[in-house]
Design a protein around this motif. Sequence first.
Motif, mmCIF file in Angstrom:
data_model
loop_
_atom_site.group_PDB
_atom_site.id
_atom_site.type_symbol
_atom_site.label_atom_id
_atom_site.label_comp_id
_atom_site.label_asym_id
_atom_site.label_seq_id
_atom_site.Cartn_x
_atom_site.Cartn_y
_atom_site.Cartn_z
ATOM 1 N N ASP A 114 48.308 36.025 38.851
ATOM 2 C CA ASP A 114 49.652 35.994 38.280
ATOM 3 C C ASP A 114 50.062 37.363 37.741
ATOM 4 O O ASP A 114 49.279 38.037 37.070
ATOM 5 C CB ASP A 114 49.700 34.971 37.143
ATOM 6 N N PHE A 115 51.297 37.738 38.065
ATOM 7 C CA PHE A 115 51.913 38.932 37.512
ATOM 8 C C PHE A 115 53.035 38.460 36.593
ATOM 9 O O PHE A 115 54.124 38.131 37.054
ATOM 10 C CB PHE A 115 52.474 39.830 38.627
ATOM 11 N N PRO A 116 52.784 38.400 35.259
ATOM 12 C CA PRO A 116 53.799 37.867 34.350
ATOM 13 C C PRO A 116 55.030 38.766 34.248
ATOM 14 O O PRO A 116 56.124 38.291 33.977
ATOM 15 C CB PRO A 116 53.071 37.771 33.011
ATOM 16 N N LYS A 117 54.830 40.073 34.466
ATOM 17 C CA LYS A 117 55.925 41.047 34.446
ATOM 18 C C LYS A 117 55.675 42.075 35.541
ATOM 19 O O LYS A 117 54.531 42.384 35.862
ATOM 20 C CB LYS A 117 55.984 41.783 33.101
ATOM 21 N N PHE A 118 56.740 42.609 36.067
ATOM 22 C CA PHE A 118 56.657 43.644 37.102
ATOM 23 C C PHE A 118 55.795 44.815 36.646
ATOM 24 O O PHE A 118 55.064 45.407 37.421
ATOM 25 C CB PHE A 118 58.080 44.105 37.436
ATOM 26 N N THR A 119 55.860 45.127 35.366
ATOM 27 C CA THR A 119 55.159 46.293 34.833
ATOM 28 C C THR A 119 53.706 46.020 34.447
ATOM 29 O O THR A 119 53.016 46.933 34.002
ATOM 30 C CB THR A 119 55.904 46.825 33.597
ATOM 31 N N ASP A 120 53.237 44.796 34.592
ATOM 32 C CA ASP A 120 51.860 44.447 34.216
ATOM 33 C C ASP A 120 50.945 44.666 35.413
ATOM 34 O O ASP A 120 50.966 43.912 36.375
ATOM 35 C CB ASP A 120 51.797 42.991 33.748
ATOM 36 N N GLY A 121 50.128 45.709 35.362
ATOM 37 C CA GLY A 121 49.289 46.063 36.498
ATOM 38 C C GLY A 121 47.883 45.494 36.477
ATOM 39 O O GLY A 121 47.080 45.796 37.357
ATOM 40 N N ARG A 122 47.551 44.656 35.506
ATOM 41 C CA ARG A 122 46.190 44.130 35.419
ATOM 42 C C ARG A 122 45.813 43.289 36.634
ATOM 43 O O ARG A 122 44.652 43.222 37.021
ATOM 44 C CB ARG A 122 46.011 43.323 34.132
ATOM 45 N N GLY A 123 46.793 42.676 37.274
ATOM 46 C CA GLY A 123 46.523 41.864 38.454
ATOM 47 C C GLY A 123 45.939 42.666 39.610
ATOM 48 O O GLY A 123 45.176 42.143 40.418
ATOM 49 N N TYR A 124 46.277 43.948 39.693
ATOM 50 C CA TYR A 124 45.707 44.811 40.728
ATOM 51 C C TYR A 124 44.200 44.937 40.544
ATOM 52 O O TYR A 124 43.439 44.875 41.505
ATOM 53 C CB TYR A 124 46.340 46.207 40.693
ATOM 54 N N SER A 125 43.772 45.125 39.307
ATOM 55 C CA SER A 125 42.337 45.229 39.018
ATOM 56 C C SER A 125 41.623 43.921 39.290
ATOM 57 O O SER A 125 40.501 43.914 39.818
ATOM 58 C CB SER A 125 42.122 45.647 37.559
ATOM 59 N N ILE A 126 42.251 42.808 38.949
ATOM 60 C CA ILE A 126 41.652 41.491 39.208
ATOM 61 C C ILE A 126 41.443 41.321 40.707
ATOM 62 O O ILE A 126 40.372 40.909 41.156
ATOM 63 C CB ILE A 126 42.526 40.370 38.621
ATOM 64 N N ALA A 127 42.450 41.643 41.495
ATOM 65 C CA ALA A 127 42.352 41.503 42.952
ATOM 66 C C ALA A 127 41.266 42.413 43.515
ATOM 67 O O ALA A 127 40.450 41.987 44.338
ATOM 68 C CB ALA A 127 43.698 41.820 43.600
ATOM 69 N N TYR A 128 41.249 43.656 43.076
ATOM 70 C CA TYR A 128 40.251 44.608 43.553
ATOM 71 C C TYR A 128 38.841 44.111 43.246
ATOM 72 O O TYR A 128 37.951 44.152 44.092
ATOM 73 C CB TYR A 128 40.499 45.981 42.919
ATOM 74 N N ASN A 129 38.642 43.613 42.033
ATOM 75 C CA ASN A 129 37.325 43.090 41.645
ATOM 76 C C ASN A 129 36.950 41.843 42.434
ATOM 77 O O ASN A 129 35.781 41.668 42.805
ATOM 78 C CB ASN A 129 37.270 42.820 40.146
ATOM 79 N N LEU A 130 37.917 40.968 42.692
ATOM 80 C CA LEU A 130 37.626 39.785 43.501
ATOM 81 C C LEU A 130 37.124 40.187 44.883
ATOM 82 O O LEU A 130 36.156 39.625 45.397
ATOM 83 C CB LEU A 130 38.865 38.890 43.639
ATOM 84 N N ARG A 131 37.767 41.162 45.491
ATOM 85 C CA ARG A 131 37.387 41.593 46.843
ATOM 86 C C ARG A 131 36.101 42.416 46.868
ATOM 87 O O ARG A 131 35.221 42.161 47.676
ATOM 88 C CB ARG A 131 38.509 42.409 47.484
ATOM 89 N N THR A 132 35.988 43.394 45.994
ATOM 90 C CA THR A 132 34.877 44.345 46.099
ATOM 91 C C THR A 132 33.629 43.924 45.337
ATOM 92 O O THR A 132 32.527 44.087 45.836
ATOM 93 C CB THR A 132 35.298 45.744 45.629
ATOM 94 N N ARG A 133 33.778 43.414 44.149
ATOM 95 C CA ARG A 133 32.603 43.064 43.335
ATOM 96 C C ARG A 133 32.142 41.623 43.537
ATOM 97 O O ARG A 133 30.949 41.354 43.481
ATOM 98 C CB ARG A 133 32.890 43.296 41.860
ATOM 99 N N LEU A 134 33.099 40.724 43.741
ATOM 100 C CA LEU A 134 32.737 39.314 43.862
ATOM 101 C C LEU A 134 32.686 38.845 45.312
ATOM 102 O O LEU A 134 32.274 37.731 45.583
ATOM 103 C CB LEU A 134 33.698 38.448 43.043
ATOM 104 N N GLY A 135 33.158 39.665 46.236
ATOM 105 C CA GLY A 135 33.059 39.350 47.655
ATOM 106 C C GLY A 135 33.987 38.266 48.158
ATOM 107 O O GLY A 135 33.730 37.647 49.190
ATOM 108 N N TRP A 136 35.106 38.035 47.477
ATOM 109 C CA TRP A 136 36.064 37.012 47.924
ATOM 110 C C TRP A 136 36.691 37.443 49.244
ATOM 111 O O TRP A 136 37.238 38.538 49.355
ATOM 112 C CB TRP A 136 37.140 36.798 46.859
ATOM 113 N N THR A 137 36.598 36.575 50.260
ATOM 114 C CA THR A 137 37.156 36.886 51.572
ATOM 115 C C THR A 137 38.302 35.956 51.952
ATOM 116 O O THR A 137 38.931 36.140 52.990
ATOM 117 C CB THR A 137 36.071 36.802 52.661
ATOM 118 N N GLY A 138 38.576 34.964 51.130
ATOM 119 C CA GLY A 138 39.650 34.007 51.426
ATOM 120 C C GLY A 138 41.017 34.565 51.065
ATOM 121 O O GLY A 138 41.166 35.748 50.720
ATOM 122 N N GLU A 139 42.019 33.694 51.155
ATOM 123 C CA GLU A 139 43.383 34.112 50.833
ATOM 124 C C GLU A 139 43.479 34.523 49.376
ATOM 125 O O GLU A 139 43.017 33.827 48.483
ATOM 126 C CB GLU A 139 44.372 32.969 51.097
#
Length: 197
Positions: A95-120
């Motif tokens: 979730d991106f609660p505001k356009f200016t909230d960039g924490r979601g980018y880090s969450i996504a990056y960590n899901l893909r690179t550190r946790l190995g999430w390959t799904g949607e």
Amino acid sequence: MNMSKNLIIKGREVVEDDWQVLRLAEPVDGAPVHDPATVSVPAGKFIVPLSLWLVQREVLAARTAAGEIAVWIASDERAETLKDLLDQFPLIAVDFPKFTDGRGYSIAYNLRTRLGWTGELRAVGDVLRDQLFSMQRVGFDAYSVRSDRDVHDALKGLSDFSETYQASVDQKVPLFRRHARPVPNVAAAANNDGAGI
């Protein structure tokens, strides 16, 4: 509770979304906040708040196993909470609660690179065209664009740039390593110094 169903961008095309996002009521003066433990998830395919899924995990277990329940992670939550549970979900949203909230980018990056999430991996909330290219770079592959914006116009945001400089989830090698450059022949240049003078 607010539920929405609309068109989304999945991959690089606009498709009808068969998922609904379940949101708990935002705190407002005089109005009660929904307790995640007491909210009933309606029938159908729902992306529920991580906080709700965590407290109702057993109640939602059969629906999760059937691919009817997915979770969305708030910008103040940690993806690591799902570390050993990722294989249970057909998709994960951030979730991106505001356009200016960039924490979601880090969450996504960590899901893909550190946790190995390959799904949607879907971006939801205040998602605008200007963000899509950068969201794609950190691993998002689905986007639920804000309802007051044209999803077809937002799709163009995925191709705003033709080249990237830095390495990321979508391009593991930085630009300077992807392009071979000729190495000057220093010995030949040294032999030609002063020739013709």
